[in-house]
Design an enzyme around this catalytic site. Structure first.
Site, PDB file in Angstrom:
ATOM      1  N   LYS A 141       0.731  -1.134   0.046  1.00 40.59           N
ATOM      2  CA  LYS A 141       0.204   0.063  -0.661  1.00 40.59           C
ATOM      3  C   LYS A 141       0.869   1.552   0.001  1.00 40.59           C
ATOM      4  O   LYS A 141       1.773   1.053   1.086  1.00 40.59           O
ATOM      5  CB  LYS A 141      -0.446  -0.517   1.128  1.00 40.59           C
ATOM      6  CG  LYS A 141      -2.020   1.036   1.533  1.00 40.59           C
ATOM      7  CD  LYS A 141      -2.896   1.176   1.356  1.00 40.59           C
ATOM      8  CE  LYS A 141      -3.177   2.277   0.195  1.00 40.59           C
ATOM      9  NZ  LYS A 141      -3.510   3.009  -0.706  1.00 40.59           N
ATOM     10  N   SER A 168      -6.772   5.839   4.109  1.00 38.05           N
ATOM     11  CA  SER A 168      -7.048   5.495   2.712  1.00 38.05           C
ATOM     12  C   SER A 168      -7.021   3.430   2.848  1.00 38.05           C
ATOM     13  O   SER A 168      -7.865   2.879   2.507  1.00 38.05           O
ATOM     14  CB  SER A 168      -5.386   4.605   2.530  1.00 38.05           C
ATOM     15  OG  SER A 168      -5.610   6.038   0.621  1.00 38.05           O
ATOM     16  N   THR A 202      -4.526  13.722   5.131  1.00 33.32           N
ATOM     17  CA  THR A 202      -3.138  13.596   5.529  1.00 33.32           C
ATOM     18  C   THR A 202      -2.793  15.108   6.100  1.00 33.32           C
ATOM     19  O   THR A 202      -2.106  14.545   7.831  1.00 33.32           O
ATOM     20  CB  THR A 202      -2.262  13.927   4.466  1.00 33.32           C
ATOM     21  OG1 THR A 202      -2.489  12.617   3.359  1.00 33.32           O
ATOM     22  CG2 THR A 202      -0.704  13.510   4.832  1.00 33.32           C
ATOM     23  N   LYS A 244       5.270   3.177   8.161  1.00 34.52           N
ATOM     24  CA  LYS A 244       4.532   4.267   8.491  1.00 34.52           C
ATOM     25  C   LYS A 244       3.316   3.153   8.789  1.00 34.52           C
ATOM     26  O   LYS A 244       2.359   3.844   9.438  1.00 34.52           O
ATOM     27  CB  LYS A 244       4.298   4.762   7.381  1.00 34.52           C
ATOM     28  CG  LYS A 244       3.233   5.949   7.198  1.00 34.52           C
ATOM     29  CD  LYS A 244       3.050   7.050   5.760  1.00 34.52           C
ATOM     30  CE  LYS A 244       4.037   7.405   5.467  1.00 34.52           C
ATOM     31  NZ  LYS A 244       4.005   8.435   4.349  1.00 34.52           N
ATOM     32  N   LYS A 296       5.074   2.000  -2.788  1.00 35.10           N
ATOM     33  CA  LYS A 296       5.421   2.845  -3.641  1.00 35.10           C
ATOM     34  C   LYS A 296       5.383   2.908  -4.999  1.00 35.10           C
ATOM     35  O   LYS A 296       5.911   1.867  -5.435  1.00 35.10           O
ATOM     36  CB  LYS A 296       6.329   3.873  -3.068  1.00 35.10           C
ATOM     37  CG  LYS A 296       6.114   5.462  -3.339  1.00 35.10           C
ATOM     38  CD  LYS A 296       5.006   5.893  -2.232  1.00 35.10           C
ATOM     39  CE  LYS A 296       4.562   7.262  -2.283  1.00 35.10           C
ATOM     40  NZ  LYS A 296       4.382   7.950  -1.492  1.00 35.10           N
ATOM     41  N   GLY A 318      -2.389   8.156  -4.279  1.00 32.64           N
ATOM     42  CA  GLY A 318      -2.070   9.585  -4.443  1.00 32.64           C
ATOM     43  C   GLY A 318      -0.720  10.266  -3.617  1.00 32.64           C
ATOM     44  O   GLY A 318      -0.456   8.666  -2.942  1.00 32.64           O
ATOM     45  N   ASP A 319       0.360  10.924  -4.310  1.00 32.65           N
ATOM     46  CA  ASP A 319       1.467  11.410  -3.810  1.00 32.65           C
ATOM     47  C   ASP A 319       1.607  12.598  -4.474  1.00 32.65           C
ATOM     48  O   ASP A 319       0.979  12.826  -4.790  1.00 32.65           O
ATOM     49  CB  ASP A 319       2.524  10.162  -3.885  1.00 32.65           C
ATOM     50  CG  ASP A 319       3.273  11.231  -3.275  1.00 32.65           C
ATOM     51  OD1 ASP A 319       3.380  10.674  -1.540  1.00 32.65           O
ATOM     52  OD2 ASP A 319       4.767  11.526  -3.388  1.00 32.65           O
ATOM     53  N   GLN A 367       7.543   3.652   3.640  1.00 36.34           N
ATOM     54  CA  GLN A 367       6.161   3.702   4.429  1.00 36.34           C
ATOM     55  C   GLN A 367       6.006   2.317   4.825  1.00 36.34           C
ATOM     56  O   GLN A 367       4.599   1.638   5.200  1.00 36.34           O
ATOM     57  CB  GLN A 367       5.178   3.027   2.487  1.00 36.34           C
ATOM     58  CG  GLN A 367       3.620   3.088   2.451  1.00 36.34           C
ATOM     59  CD  GLN A 367       3.066   4.901   2.155  1.00 36.34           C
ATOM     60  OE1 GLN A 367       4.351   5.436   1.168  1.00 36.34           O
ATOM     61  NE2 GLN A 367       2.534   4.803   2.623  1.00 36.34           N
ATOM     62  N   ASN A 420      -2.359  18.950  -1.687  1.00 42.87           N
ATOM     63  CA  ASN A 420      -3.090  18.879  -0.441  1.00 42.87           C
ATOM     64  C   ASN A 420      -3.317  18.305   0.544  1.00 42.87           C
ATOM     65  O   ASN A 420      -3.570  18.767   1.618  1.00 42.87           O
ATOM     66  CB  ASN A 420      -3.280  17.491  -1.137  1.00 42.87           C
ATOM     67  CG  ASN A 420      -4.527  16.121  -0.165  1.00 42.87           C
ATOM     68  OD1 ASN A 420      -3.494  15.668   0.361  1.00 42.87           O
ATOM     69  ND2 ASN A 420      -5.212  16.571  -0.751  1.00 42.87           N
TER      70      ASN A 420
HETATM   71  P1  NDP Z   1       0.958  18.373  -3.759  1.00 40.89           P
HETATM   72  O1  NDP Z   1       0.743  17.278  -5.575  1.00 40.89           O
HETATM   73  O2  NDP Z   1      -1.164  18.103  -4.332  1.00 40.89           O
HETATM   74  O3  NDP Z   1       1.869  19.124  -3.546  1.00 40.89           O
HETATM   75  C1  NDP Z   1       3.018  19.356  -3.781  1.00 40.89           C
HETATM   76  C2  NDP Z   1       3.262  20.592  -3.470  1.00 40.89           C
HETATM   77  O4  NDP Z   1       4.678  20.471  -3.233  1.00 40.89           O
HETATM   78  C3  NDP Z   1       2.718  21.848  -4.372  1.00 40.89           C
HETATM   79  O5  NDP Z   1       2.946  22.368  -3.917  1.00 40.89           O
HETATM   80  C4  NDP Z   1       4.506  21.317  -4.865  1.00 40.89           C
HETATM   81  O6  NDP Z   1       4.871  22.359  -5.652  1.00 40.89           O
HETATM   82  C5  NDP Z   1       5.629  21.031  -3.803  1.00 40.89           C
HETATM   83  N1  NDP Z   1       6.899  20.524  -4.554  1.00 40.89           N
HETATM   84  C6  NDP Z   1       7.274  19.300  -4.961  1.00 40.89           C
HETATM   85  N2  NDP Z   1       8.120  18.873  -5.167  1.00 40.89           N
HETATM   86  C7  NDP Z   1       8.527  20.658  -4.717  1.00 40.89           C
HETATM   87  C8  NDP Z   1      10.011  20.711  -4.960  1.00 40.89           C
HETATM   88  N3  NDP Z   1      10.605  19.753  -5.491  1.00 40.89           N
HETATM   89  N4  NDP Z   1      10.574  21.471  -3.916  1.00 40.89           N
HETATM   90  C9  NDP Z   1      10.039  22.623  -3.556  1.00 40.89           C
HETATM   91  N5  NDP Z   1       8.373  21.923  -4.023  1.00 40.89           N
HETATM   92  C10 NDP Z   1       7.764  20.852  -4.851  1.00 40.89           C
HETATM   93  O7  NDP Z   1       0.937  16.954  -3.713  1.00 40.89           O
HETATM   94  P2  NDP Z   1       0.543  16.358  -1.707  1.00 40.89           P
HETATM   95  O8  NDP Z   1       0.781  17.311  -1.212  1.00 40.89           O
HETATM   96  O9  NDP Z   1       0.003  15.563  -1.711  1.00 40.89           O
HETATM   97  O10 NDP Z   1       2.899  15.750  -0.967  1.00 40.89           O
HETATM   98  C11 NDP Z   1       2.849  16.784  -0.571  1.00 40.89           C
HETATM   99  C12 NDP Z   1       3.846  15.943   0.825  1.00 40.89           C
HETATM  100  O11 NDP Z   1       3.567  15.111   1.221  1.00 40.89           O
HETATM  101  C13 NDP Z   1       5.308  14.601  -0.649  1.00 40.89           C
HETATM  102  O12 NDP Z   1       6.371  14.931  -0.216  1.00 40.89           O
HETATM  103  C14 NDP Z   1       4.021  13.593  -0.032  1.00 40.89           C
HETATM  104  O13 NDP Z   1       4.959  12.435  -0.447  1.00 40.89           O
HETATM  105  C15 NDP Z   1       3.048  13.578   1.092  1.00 40.89           C
HETATM  106  N6  NDP Z   1       2.303  12.769   1.683  1.00 40.89           N
HETATM  107  C16 NDP Z   1       1.417  13.196   1.128  1.00 40.89           C
HETATM  108  C17 NDP Z   1       0.199  12.238   1.458  1.00 40.89           C
HETATM  109  C18 NDP Z   1      -1.323  12.108   1.055  1.00 40.89           C
HETATM  110  O14 NDP Z   1      -1.953  11.900   1.361  1.00 40.89           O
HETATM  111  N7  NDP Z   1      -1.148  12.552  -0.477  1.00 40.89           N
HETATM  112  C19 NDP Z   1      -0.016  11.101   2.238  1.00 40.89           C
HETATM  113  C20 NDP Z   1       1.733  11.087   3.083  1.00 40.89           C
HETATM  114  C21 NDP Z   1       2.661  12.364   2.992  1.00 40.89           C
HETATM  115  P3  NDP Z   1       5.091  22.722  -7.194  1.00 40.89           P
HETATM  116  O15 NDP Z   1       3.163  23.042  -7.058  1.00 40.89           O
HETATM  117  O16 NDP Z   1       5.801  23.651  -7.852  1.00 40.89           O
HETATM  118  O17 NDP Z   1       5.270  21.419  -7.779  1.00 40.89           O
HETATM  119  O1  2IT Z   2       3.208   8.356   1.381  1.00 41.62           O
HETATM  120  C1  2IT Z   2       2.368   8.501   1.856  1.00 41.62           C
HETATM  121  O2  2IT Z   2       1.431   8.002   2.675  1.00 41.62           O
HETATM  122  C2  2IT Z   2       0.175   8.250   1.274  1.00 41.62           C
HETATM  123  N1  2IT Z   2       0.913   9.054  -0.306  1.00 41.62           N
HETATM  124  C3  2IT Z   2      -0.364   8.245   0.821  1.00 41.62           C
HETATM  125  C4  2IT Z   2      -0.646   7.034   0.668  1.00 41.62           C
HETATM  126  C5  2IT Z   2      -1.896   6.323   0.169  1.00 41.62           C
HETATM  127  O3  2IT Z   2      -2.019   4.962   0.450  1.00 41.62           O
HETATM  128  O4  2IT Z   2      -2.746   6.684   1.042  1.00 41.62           O
END
Ligand code: NDP
Ligand code: 2IT
Length: 450
Positions: free
Chosen positions: A93, A381, A212, A117, A129, A168-169, A114, A244
């Site tokens: 997952k 999830s 998250t 976590k 992943k 998603g990520d 993961q 997100n």
């Molecule tokens: P999104 O795609 O919704 O948003 C990503 C954000 O991070 C954007 O603002 C983006 O800016 C910025 N970003 C991405 N790459 C870079 C970079 N190289 N340098 C600077 N800024 C960057 O992703 P999420 O919000 O889902 O994910 C954000 C983080 O949270 C990630 O590390 C992800 O692995 C983690 N995460 C997400 C989960 C989820 O459920 N979605 C769960 C747990 C962890 P820009 O638009 O300019 O690229």
């Molecule tokens: O980093 C993370 O934990 C995620 N992007 C969410 C993974 C999931 O299966 O909901």
């Protein structure tokens, strides 16, 4: 990297020799192995059963060509990945990341994190992943759809509701999950919970979108309350990213009485001393898919600054990095500490560099590591998977209450594990140990295939 245990040293050296170029993966592995020193010392069975060398090696890596046709009729090729890291406690997952910086090292570090976590959530999910170096920025809906369909054409051969359940990520939200789910169903003629983060009309769970960011704040709140008798109330909060995780962390931190004054993207950051207006951010990011810069053009009193790193120079009580790996380095940590930060909790995966983490810990800043603090997304999830299996859906309040309970339990599991192994208050070690113990136990119980 130097370890006290000869066994850990041997495993790490072997890992480095085989994967020398995989910097992010080695960084994630080194941190976990370092935390496991006292566990390995007290449990000789781990070495006898080869648990550490097994846990750092993915069960399976799938790499594939993703060809698709752009709007101009030109053929484009990207590389797709799915790393099925560990299935000891449940089906693989973990999310899918679409970003030009994606490499095998990035996907392996994320898949490795993961494992622990997912174990911390207390729910039956293994670690995995995937993703691609495809860049969704600037692509039309049609291009994103054709990419997702091509990606799923291969991925569908390797996943399933009881085998591997992606989500998603970065770069993968509701739109992409919809296209991926549609293609899976078309190919397999099956309506199953093979993906999470689905839309609410086709099997998604209420509160998964928020989970998250909300979970990160529930964890932070519990940490503040138990370790400092404090809370979000009246605190100034800086959150990096504007995707997100950042958006829903802003929402919950504000609901809990904090004032969020900054958000960023990869180009720069906005500072709004009056507190971020989330409806404006949602319009720009979720509806228009625009840049955070536009916030300062629409909100009086807000400033935009080029360069995302500068966000850590803003004075705040609580910092929540929610963008990407290694976005918060030692210099940024020093600036936060000099400005009196009380707590740092990671919404992104591995956003703080190892020297930044050390700086927070030696300065007495409360530090909540990603694999504990951002586990609310994957936990919800898993709740989506339960609802899909039951063919039922729970209310927002039911899911949110379960999420809050899970995040509080995670904090206490980490806190207690750190205390048990003589590193009280070190939540990095606590998270790695508590996450590891359950997986190691299951791996030993299931034996080794000769
Ligand atoms: P999104 O795609 O919704 O948003 C990503 C954000 O991070 C954007 O603002 C983006 O800016 C910025 N970003 C991405 N790459 C870079 C970079 N190289 N340098 C600077 N800024 C960057 O992703 P999420 O919000 O889902 O994910 C954000 C983080 O949270 C990630 O590390 C992800 O692995 C983690 N995460 C997400 C989960 C989820 O459920 N979605 C769960 C747990 C962890 P820009 O638009 O300019 O690229
Ligand atoms: O980093 C993370 O934990 C995620 N992007 C969410 C993974 C999931 O299966 O909901």
């Amino acid at each position: 990297m130097k370890f006290k245990s000869a066994y850990l040293q041997k495993v790490y050296d072997g890992l480095e020799a085989r994967n020398g170029e995989q910097k992010e993966f080695l960084q994630a592995a080194a941190e976990v192995l370092e935390s496991l020193e006292p566990v390995v010392e007290q449990n000789p069975k781990l070495e006898e059963q080869g648990v550490i060398e097994r846990i750092v090696e993915p069960e399976r890596i799938i790499m594939f060509r993703v060809s698709w046709v752009d709007d101009a009729g030109k053929v484009q090729v990207n590389r797709g990945y799915r790393v099925q890291f560990n299935s000891a406690i449940g089906p693989y997952k973990g999310g899918l990341r679409l970003h030009p910086s994606v490499t095998l090292s990035v996907i392996k570090f994320l898949g490795f994190e993961q494992i622990f976590k997912n174990s911390l959530t207390g729910l039956p999910i293994g670690g995995g992943k995937g993703g691609s170096d495809f860049d969704p920025k600037g692509k039309s809906d049609g291009e994103v759809m054709r990419f997702c369909q091509s990606f799923m054409t291969e991925l569908s051969k390797h996943i399933g509701a009881d085998t591997d359940v992606p989500a998603g990520d970065i770069g993968v939200g509701g739109r992409e999950i919809g296209y991926l789910f549609g293609q899976y169903k078309r190919l397999r003629n099956e309506y199953t919970g093979v993906l999470t983060g689905k839309g609410l009309t086709y099997g998604g769970s209420l509160a998964r979108t928020e989970a998250t960011g909300y979970g990160l704040c529930y964890y932070t709140q519990e940490m503040l309350s138990c370790m400092k008798s404090d809370s979000f109330q009246g605190k100034t909060v800086v959150i990096s990213g504007s995707g997100n995780v950042a958006i829903y962390a802003t929402q919950k931190a504000t609901q809990l009485g904090g004032k969020v004054v900054a958000l960023s993207d990869s180009n720069g950051y906005v500072y709004d001393p009056n507190g971020i207006q989330l409806d404006v951010v949602k319009q720009i990011k979720e509806v228009e898919r625009g840049r955070i810069k536009e916030y300062a053009e629409r909100v009086e009193g807000a400033e935009y600054h080029e360069g995302c790193k500068g966000i850590w120079t803003i004075k705040c009580d609580i910092a929540l990095p929610c963008a990407t790996q290694n976005e918060l380095d030692l210099e940024s940590a020093e600036a936060l500490v000099a400005n009196g930060v009380i707590a740092v909790c990671e919404g992104a995966n591995m956003p703080s560099t190892p020297d930044a983490v050390a700086k927070f810990q030696e300065s007495g800043v409360l530090f909540g590591p990603a694999k504990a603090a951002n586990a609310g997304g994957v936990a919800t999830s898993a709740l989506e998977m339960s609802q899909n299996s039951q063919r039922l859906s729970w209310t927002f309040e039911e899911v949110d209450a379960k999420l809050e309970g899970i995040m509080k339990n995670i904090f206490h599991a980490c806190y207690d594990a750190a205390e048990k192994y003589g590193v009280k208050g070190n939540l990095v070690a606590g998270a790695n140990i508590a996450g590891f113990e359950k997986v190691a136990d299951a791996m030993i119980a299931q034996g080794i295939a000769y």
